[in-house]
Design an enzyme around this catalytic site. Structure first.
Site, PDB file in Angstrom:
ATOM      1  N   HIS A  62     -21.490  34.500  23.008  1.00  0.00           N
ATOM      2  CA  HIS A  62     -21.540  33.521  21.693  1.00  0.00           C
ATOM      3  C   HIS A  62     -22.759  33.683  21.089  1.00  0.00           C
ATOM      4  CE1 HIS A  62     -21.694  29.667  19.869  1.00  0.00           C
ATOM      5  NE2 HIS A  62     -20.763  29.289  20.695  1.00  0.00           N
ATOM      6  N   GLU A  88     -19.490  35.846  17.214  1.00  0.00           N
ATOM      7  CA  GLU A  88     -19.151  35.842  18.729  1.00  0.00           C
ATOM      8  C   GLU A  88     -17.794  36.987  19.183  1.00  0.00           C
ATOM      9  OE1 GLU A  88     -18.196  31.716  19.846  1.00  0.00           O
ATOM     10  OE2 GLU A  88     -19.372  31.184  18.051  1.00  0.00           O
TER      11      GLU A  88
HETATM   12  C1  BG6 Z   1     -17.896  27.981  18.812  1.00  0.00           C
HETATM   13  C2  BG6 Z   1     -16.457  27.114  18.655  1.00  0.00           C
HETATM   14  O1  BG6 Z   1     -17.644  28.867  19.544  1.00  0.00           O
HETATM   15  O2  BG6 Z   1     -18.816  27.151  19.631  1.00  0.00           O
HETATM   16  C3  BG6 Z   1     -16.834  25.926  17.919  1.00  0.00           C
HETATM   17  O3  BG6 Z   1     -15.864  27.941  17.773  1.00  0.00           O
HETATM   18  C4  BG6 Z   1     -17.995  25.123  18.846  1.00  0.00           C
HETATM   19  O4  BG6 Z   1     -15.800  25.078  17.877  1.00  0.00           O
HETATM   20  C5  BG6 Z   1     -19.065  25.653  19.047  1.00  0.00           C
HETATM   21  O5  BG6 Z   1     -18.363  23.823  18.091  1.00  0.00           O
HETATM   22  C6  BG6 Z   1     -20.380  25.152  19.981  1.00  0.00           C
HETATM   23  O6  BG6 Z   1     -19.650  24.915  21.232  1.00  0.00           O
HETATM   24  P1  BG6 Z   1     -20.576  24.154  22.306  1.00  0.00           P
HETATM   25  O7  BG6 Z   1     -19.886  23.832  23.215  1.00  0.00           O
HETATM   26  O8  BG6 Z   1     -22.003  25.206  22.520  1.00  0.00           O
HETATM   27  O9  BG6 Z   1     -21.210  22.826  21.579  1.00  0.00           O
END
Ligand code: BG6
Length: 316
Positions: free
Chosen positions: A167, A275
């Site tokens: 990510h 990502e």
């Molecule tokens: C992204 C998702 O990968 O991560 C989003 O597509 C999400 O929907 C974002 O809001 C952040 O997620 P987190 O759990 O780190 O707040």
């Protein structure tokens, strides 16, 4: 393991050093002729990548702290063994189980000018439908580019269904002037439409991806190479992948960033997430005894160094 014990067991002079970071936990500091990188033991999360002669490639929240139950926002969180909400159990955390766990360091190595650290995280008990013994191995290699190889090893007796992501929060000059090339003609699931619990309108990308509000999309990408074009920082960042047929593009914009609480004032303007994933329809079945490798290769170049095309998207 404490930072001094890690240093004694796995430190490599001039290449890999383990120490306690000011963020509150142990980190591995990688350095080579190609640049530097910092990786937290928590989540095996890359926090920083500076290529030689360049500037920071990754965005990290100013509120980032290690050692709390909450995952650190920024760098490259590892989402595993599921991406987004758990496939069947809404009580499970988003993005899997390992973002806030401490991973083991099992190996460090130097090959020429490339420096590598290998981390492993293994499920101790059956959790959320995944069997005890299921392992994730992450190699972080600092070479001419930064490479992450996430290998899932199914040593159990039953097949598992895996979704996951590296990510990556890429630092940008200003989200309003950034575009993403390489996704033209690709279908995607818009996770913001229609509003509500079960979201996912199917759409087709035309031209460059631009950011004028919240973006949360899962692109189906046969052979994905996404390029972030950043005129303010005068650079392009190429994210090349292997073992992935899906790329998630995300920026929370104003309201979602305020809800998240750890983005910081106007922080959403300073990053875009590209990502490298197995997400959406790109679910991987891993048979007993089999393994799956997901790779992200991140390369940053200044406009001047990226060829005659500079920041011209046609050149990507
Ligand atoms: C992204 C998702 O990968 O991560 C989003 O597509 C999400 O929907 C974002 O809001 C952040 O997620 P987190 O759990 O780190 O707040």
């Amino acid at each position: 393991m404490t930072a001094p014990a890690l240093q004694a067991a796995h430190g490599l002079a001039g290449a890999i050093a383990f120490h306690d970071s000011e963020l509150g936990g142990p980190v591995a500091h990688l350095s080579s002729a190609h640049g530097t990188a910092l990786v937290a033991l928590q989540g095996a999360q890359v926090l920083s990548y500076v290529p030689r002669g360049g500037t920071e490639v990754l965005w990290l929240s100013p509120m980032a702290r290690l050692g709390t139950a909450k995952a650190v926002r920024g760098g490259i969180p590892v989402c595993w063994p599921w991406f987004g909400p758990h496939p069947t159990d809404p009580r499970q955390p988003a993005h899997g189980l390992v973002r806030s766990l401490c991973w083991r360091v099992v190996e460090t190595a130097v090959h020429g000018h490339a420096v590598r650290v290998r981390f492993v995280s293994t499920l101790e008990t059956a959790t959320a439908g995944f069997p005890a013994g299921l392992s994730a191995q992450l190699d972080v290699t600092l070479g001419e580019e930064l490479a992450l190889d996430l290998v899932t090893i199914n040593d159990g007796d039953e097949a598992i269904e895996l979704t996951q992501a590296l990510h990556t929060y890429l630092k940008v000059g200003d989200i309003g002037s950034v575009t993403v090339a390489g996704l033209h003609g690709r279908p995607y699931v818009d996770q913001l439409e229609p509003p509500g619990q079960r979201r996912g309108a199917r759409k087709l990308q035309t031209g460059l991806v631009v950011f004028e509000g919240e973006v949360d999309r899962i692109y189906a990408t046969g052979d994905p190479i996404a390029t972030v074009l950043d005129p303010l920082l005068g650079r392009r960042i190429v994210v090349d992948t292997d073992g992935s047929a899906s790329t998630v593009v995300w920026n929370p914009w104003i309201e979602k960033a305020a809800r998240l609480g750890d983005v910081g004032p106007d922080g959403y303007r300073a990053f875009v997430c590209i990502e490298t994933a197995n997400a959406g329809a790109d679910v991987r079945t891993i048979q007993p005894g089999a393994a799956h490798r997901l790779t992200a290769m991140i390369h940053a170049a200044t406009a001047a160094a990226s060829g005659a095309g500079g920041l011209n998207p046609e050149a990507s």
